[in-house]
Design a protein around this motif. Structure first.
Motif, PDB file in Angstrom:
ATOM      1  N   MET A   1       0.852  -1.196   0.000  1.00  0.00           N
ATOM      2  CA  MET A   1       0.000   0.000   0.000  1.00  0.00           C
ATOM      3  C   MET A   1       0.878   1.233   0.000  1.00  0.00           C
ATOM      4  N   THR A   2       0.502   2.229  -0.756  1.00  0.00           N
ATOM      5  CA  THR A   2       1.343   3.422  -0.889  1.00  0.00           C
ATOM      6  C   THR A   2       1.011   4.436   0.176  1.00  0.00           C
ATOM      7  N   GLU A   3       1.223   4.103   1.439  1.00  0.00           N
ATOM      8  CA  GLU A   3       0.923   5.049   2.497  1.00  0.00           C
ATOM      9  C   GLU A   3       2.207   5.470   3.182  1.00  0.00           C
ATOM     10  N   PRO A   4       2.274   6.697   3.708  1.00  0.00           N
ATOM     11  CA  PRO A   4       3.499   7.165   4.327  1.00  0.00           C
ATOM     12  C   PRO A   4       3.793   6.413   5.605  1.00  0.00           C
ATOM     13  N   LYS A   5       5.078   6.050   5.785  1.00  0.00           N
ATOM     14  CA  LYS A   5       5.487   5.371   6.999  1.00  0.00           C
ATOM     15  C   LYS A   5       6.389   6.285   7.800  1.00  0.00           C
ATOM     16  N   LYS A   6       6.569   5.913   9.059  1.00  0.00           N
ATOM     17  CA  LYS A   6       7.462   6.692   9.886  1.00  0.00           C
ATOM     18  C   LYS A   6       8.890   6.526   9.386  1.00  0.00           C
ATOM     19  N   ALA A   7       9.703   7.539   9.606  1.00  0.00           N
ATOM     20  CA  ALA A   7      11.068   7.498   9.126  1.00  0.00           C
ATOM     21  C   ALA A   7      11.831   6.359   9.776  1.00  0.00           C
ATOM     22  N   THR A   8      12.634   5.687   8.976  1.00  0.00           N
ATOM     23  CA  THR A   8      13.463   4.602   9.472  1.00  0.00           C
ATOM     24  C   THR A   8      14.913   5.029   9.407  1.00  0.00           C
ATOM     25  N   ALA A   9      15.784   4.143   9.922  1.00  0.00           N
ATOM     26  CA  ALA A   9      17.201   4.481   9.927  1.00  0.00           C
ATOM     27  C   ALA A   9      17.719   4.703   8.530  1.00  0.00           C
ATOM     28  N   GLY A  10      17.174   3.978   7.574  1.00  0.00           N
ATOM     29  CA  GLY A  10      17.630   4.136   6.199  1.00  0.00           C
ATOM     30  C   GLY A  10      17.036   5.322   5.504  1.00  0.00           C
ATOM     31  N   GLY A  11      16.092   6.005   6.141  1.00  0.00           N
ATOM     32  CA  GLY A  11      15.497   7.204   5.554  1.00  0.00           C
ATOM     33  C   GLY A  11      14.647   6.930   4.339  1.00  0.00           C
ATOM     34  N   VAL A 130     -11.915  10.369  -5.251  1.00  0.00           N
ATOM     35  CA  VAL A 130     -10.919  11.151  -4.516  1.00  0.00           C
ATOM     36  C   VAL A 130     -10.961  10.799  -3.031  1.00  0.00           C
ATOM     37  N   MET A 131     -12.143  10.840  -2.462  1.00  0.00           N
ATOM     38  CA  MET A 131     -12.271  10.598  -1.025  1.00  0.00           C
ATOM     39  C   MET A 131     -11.892   9.160  -0.651  1.00  0.00           C
ATOM     40  N   ALA A 132     -12.319   8.203  -1.456  1.00  0.00           N
ATOM     41  CA  ALA A 132     -12.047   6.797  -1.134  1.00  0.00           C
ATOM     42  C   ALA A 132     -10.565   6.462  -1.296  1.00  0.00           C
ATOM     43  N   ILE A 133      -9.920   6.995  -2.342  1.00  0.00           N
ATOM     44  CA  ILE A 133      -8.498   6.709  -2.548  1.00  0.00           C
ATOM     45  C   ILE A 133      -7.661   7.332  -1.429  1.00  0.00           C
ATOM     46  N   ILE A 134      -7.991   8.544  -1.033  1.00  0.00           N
ATOM     47  CA  ILE A 134      -7.292   9.147   0.105  1.00  0.00           C
ATOM     48  C   ILE A 134      -7.510   8.292   1.350  1.00  0.00           C
ATOM     49  N   GLY A 135      -8.730   7.763   1.497  1.00  0.00           N
ATOM     50  CA  GLY A 135      -9.008   6.872   2.621  1.00  0.00           C
ATOM     51  C   GLY A 135      -8.162   5.613   2.579  1.00  0.00           C
ATOM     52  N   ASP A 136      -7.866   5.104   1.366  1.00  0.00           N
ATOM     53  CA  ASP A 136      -7.007   3.934   1.221  1.00  0.00           C
ATOM     54  C   ASP A 136      -5.540   4.258   1.493  1.00  0.00           C
ATOM     55  N   LEU A 137      -5.093   5.403   1.008  1.00  0.00           N
ATOM     56  CA  LEU A 137      -3.674   5.749   1.045  1.00  0.00           C
ATOM     57  C   LEU A 137      -3.208   6.261   2.397  1.00  0.00           C
ATOM     58  N   VAL A 138      -4.037   7.079   3.034  1.00  0.00           N
ATOM     59  CA  VAL A 138      -3.583   7.831   4.197  1.00  0.00           C
ATOM     60  C   VAL A 138      -4.382   7.398   5.430  1.00  0.00           C
ATOM     61  N   PRO A 139      -3.726   6.926   6.487  1.00  0.00           N
ATOM     62  CA  PRO A 139      -4.445   6.585   7.724  1.00  0.00           C
ATOM     63  C   PRO A 139      -5.197   7.802   8.256  1.00  0.00           C
ATOM     64  N   PRO A 140      -6.354   7.598   8.866  1.00  0.00           N
ATOM     65  CA  PRO A 140      -7.156   8.743   9.328  1.00  0.00           C
ATOM     66  C   PRO A 140      -6.384   9.753  10.162  1.00  0.00           C
ATOM     67  N   ARG A 141      -5.483   9.265  11.016  1.00  0.00           N
ATOM     68  CA  ARG A 141      -4.769  10.218  11.866  1.00  0.00           C
ATOM     69  C   ARG A 141      -3.858  11.127  11.039  1.00  0.00           C
ATOM     70  N   GLU A 142      -3.307  10.604   9.943  1.00  0.00           N
ATOM     71  CA  GLU A 142      -2.418  11.398   9.097  1.00  0.00           C
ATOM     72  C   GLU A 142      -3.180  12.247   8.086  1.00  0.00           C
ATOM     73  N   ARG A 143      -4.481  11.956   7.925  1.00  0.00           N
ATOM     74  CA  ARG A 143      -5.250  12.606   6.859  1.00  0.00           C
ATOM     75  C   ARG A 143      -5.452  14.091   7.096  1.00  0.00           C
ATOM     76  N   GLY A 144      -5.325  14.518   8.351  1.00  0.00           N
ATOM     77  CA  GLY A 144      -5.497  15.931   8.653  1.00  0.00           C
ATOM     78  C   GLY A 144      -4.522  16.817   7.905  1.00  0.00           C
ATOM     79  N   LYS A 145      -3.343  16.266   7.550  1.00  0.00           N
ATOM     80  CA  LYS A 145      -2.348  17.056   6.836  1.00  0.00           C
ATOM     81  C   LYS A 145      -2.861  17.535   5.481  1.00  0.00           C
ATOM     82  N   TYR A 146      -3.812  16.789   4.934  1.00  0.00           N
ATOM     83  CA  TYR A 146      -4.286  17.094   3.585  1.00  0.00           C
ATOM     84  C   TYR A 146      -5.619  17.833   3.570  1.00  0.00           C
ATOM     85  N   GLN A 147      -6.181  18.078   4.760  1.00  0.00           N
ATOM     86  CA  GLN A 147      -7.484  18.746   4.818  1.00  0.00           C
ATOM     87  C   GLN A 147      -7.414  20.159   4.269  1.00  0.00           C
ATOM     88  N   GLY A 148      -6.311  20.853   4.533  1.00  0.00           N
ATOM     89  CA  GLY A 148      -6.175  22.202   4.011  1.00  0.00           C
ATOM     90  C   GLY A 148      -6.206  22.227   2.494  1.00  0.00           C
TER      91      GLY A 148
END
Length: 529
Positions: A1-11, A130-148
């Motif tokens: 799944m193409t969702e953002p993950k937390k940064a790892t040591a390898g960046g 648009v709404m459903a794909i964003i729902g697939d890609l971005v976890p709800p907690r992270e979705r606030g970044k894109y509300q603006g």
């Protein structure tokens, strides 16, 4: 799944996050297509009628688009759940662009109406996709970044639509108000095709719920026609309106029965067992009711009472739209950082009610600055509500129902806007006509809702003053009723249960296919409500 993950040591997380941002940008372009269209075309309509004729069918150019969009919305959402989001979304873009080309080539009003229906069919899939794909890609907690971004797209469409429509019509001709969709659509198609990578969706073997789709389409069509025609084309107590109401009720009752039996229902009724989802549907309906009513009557008040030009009245909506965009961005950031959201529907409902009652106090002596402050209060309320309702609704269902959750929430907002415009419009028109008749402005009564600042200046002083008072009185009543109805949104918001947003708790375990997914957490959230 193409969702953002937390940064790892390898960046390695940052390239993935950038990929998501590129996809979201493409989705925002597609969303802009659907939102801009009606606003651009509305500005071009006088020129279109002058060229094609058919003035008596003018309203159908907008109605056909709105009907097709509303009726197709739930179907697009379900098809995405069943057959894969990306392919269905790309199909909706292609259908929208085909409708745009055909509309630009229309030779008479009947052709234009038919081609606008094709456009609307595609537009229904654009918004839901648009709404459903964003729902697939971005976890709800992270979705606030894109509300603006989402709120910004809405503001750009509302402000830029009439300006772009007028410029294109004046310099390139009305056909380019449709052709302008092609370059934007091509960019969205290319970006989505190249960058969007979703997990393969196993096709469900059950047949599409065709009977449910037909009954729902008929029911929605009847409702939209009642709200569109009632009090304008036909009297509210006319046989046509009564028949449409009966048809709508019968179709929706039949739809509910069919959905309990279908293997793959178009709108699974079990999603309404989740309290938060049902409450967010109510809040979304009320937000649509209020927002589109405000967007309709505020420019009318500004042109008729405050003497603004048509262009300036659009720009004068900036306080509301900017407040909505800024508050939406701030609420999204806070949601992302804290995982808390219940306060926002409550605060949004309170501000929405306050803004409407403040707007209801406007009269012929209200300054533009004062009305701008009142609009900013309303805009702040809408900013808290517009994206949070979708976020909470999506967080309340399992991933397999993401499409129908997005489409159902969108549908309730669309129906709310139809009811808002119809009810507030009927009250406004009736009050204006009554006040004009009472104050001796009968000569302008028949066209009292169509006078702009220029034609208003040509009226005799007593008639002009009567008209300004009548419009002020009409907007007072419309906003007063809107504020009273918005109380229902506050009551619904108070009963929302704060279920943790997916992605906000422990790191998610890999699913069977190796992708990181919030399915288990979703199920727990659904059971918790």
């Amino acid at each position: 799944m193409t969702e953002p993950k937390k940064a790892t040591a390898g960046g390695k997380a940052e390239p993935r996050a950038r990929s998501v941002r590129v996809v979201v940008l493409a989705l925002m372009i597609a969303m802009l297509l659907a939102m801009l269209d009606n606003l651009i075309v509305g500005t071009a309509m006088p020129t279109i009628v002058g060229d094609l004729g058919g003035l008596e069918h003018l309203s159908w150019v907008v109605t056909a688009y709105t009907l097709a969009t509303a009726a197709s919305t739930p179907i697009w959402g379900k098809l995405g759940d069943m057959y894969g989001r990306k392919g269905i979304f790309l199909t909706s873009i292609v259908i929208f662009l085909i409708g745009s080309v055909l509309s630009g080539m229309a030779q008479d009003m009947s052709q234009l109406i038919g081609f606008r229906a094709v456009q609307g069919l595609g537009a229904g899939g654009l918004m839901v996709g648009v709404m459903a794909i964003i729902g697939d890609l971005v976890p709800p907690r992270e979705r606030g970044k894109y509300q603006g971004m989402m709120a910004g797209v809405m503001a750009i469409a509302m402000i830029g639509g009439p300006l772009v429509g007028g410029t294109i019509t004046d310099h390139l001709g009305w056909r380019w108000s449709f052709y302008i969709n092609l370059p934007l659509g091509a960019v969205a198609l290319a970006m989505v095709t190249a960058v969007l990578h979703l997990p393969r969706t196993e096709r469900r073997r059950a047949k599409v719920d065709y009977l449910g789709a037909v009954l729902l389409t008929v029911g929605i069509t009847a409702i939209v026609l009642v709200t569109t025609w009632g009090g304008t084309e036909y009297a509210w107590d006319s046989a046509v309106i009564m028949e449409l109401i009966a048809l709508g009720v019968a179709s929706l009752v039949g739809f509910l029965f069919v959905e309990t039996k279908a293997a793959e229902p178009i709108m699974p009724l079990h999603i309404f067992r989740n309290r938060n989802f049902t409450l967010m549907s109510v809040v979304g309906f009320m937000a649509g009711f209020v927002m589109f009513g405000a967007v309709l009557f505020l420019p009318l008040f500004q042109q008729s009472v405050q003497g603004a030009s048509a262009t300036n009245s659009g720009l004068l909506l900036l306080p509301m739209l900017l407040a909505m965009m800024i508050v939406s961005l701030v609420a999204g950031r806070i949601t992302t950082s804290t995982g808390k959201y219940k306060v926002f529907p409550i605060a949004g409902s309170v501000l929405m009610i306050a803004g409407l009652f403040l707007l209801a106090t406007m009269d012929t002596g209200t300054t533009r600055f004062t009305s701008g402050v009142y609009m900013a209060v309303l805009g702040a309320g809408m900013g808290f509500l517009m994206q949070i309702t979708m976020l909470v609704a999506q967080n309340s269902v399992e991933l397999k129902d993401m499409g129908v959750a997005s489409s159902t929430t969108t549908l309730f907002r669309t129906l709310g806007s139809s009811f808002g415009v119809a009810i507030m419009g009927a009250l406004f028109t009736g009050r204006v006509q009554d006040e004009m008749a009472a104050r001796g402005g009968g000569g302008a009564t028949e066209r009292s809702a169509q006078l702009d600042a220029a034609s208003l200046a040509e009226l005799p002083a007593p008639v002009r003053e009567a008209y300004e008072y009548a419009v002020s009185s009409g907007t007072h009543l419309a906003f007063l009723v809107g504020g009273s109805v918005a109380v229902l949104a506050l009551l619904a918001a108070l009963f929302v249960k704060e279920v943790p947003l997916r992605g906000s708790a422990k790191p998610e375990a890999p699913s069977a296919d190796g992708a990181v997914g919030p399915q288990a957490e979703t199920t727990k959230a659904s059971q918790a409500v």
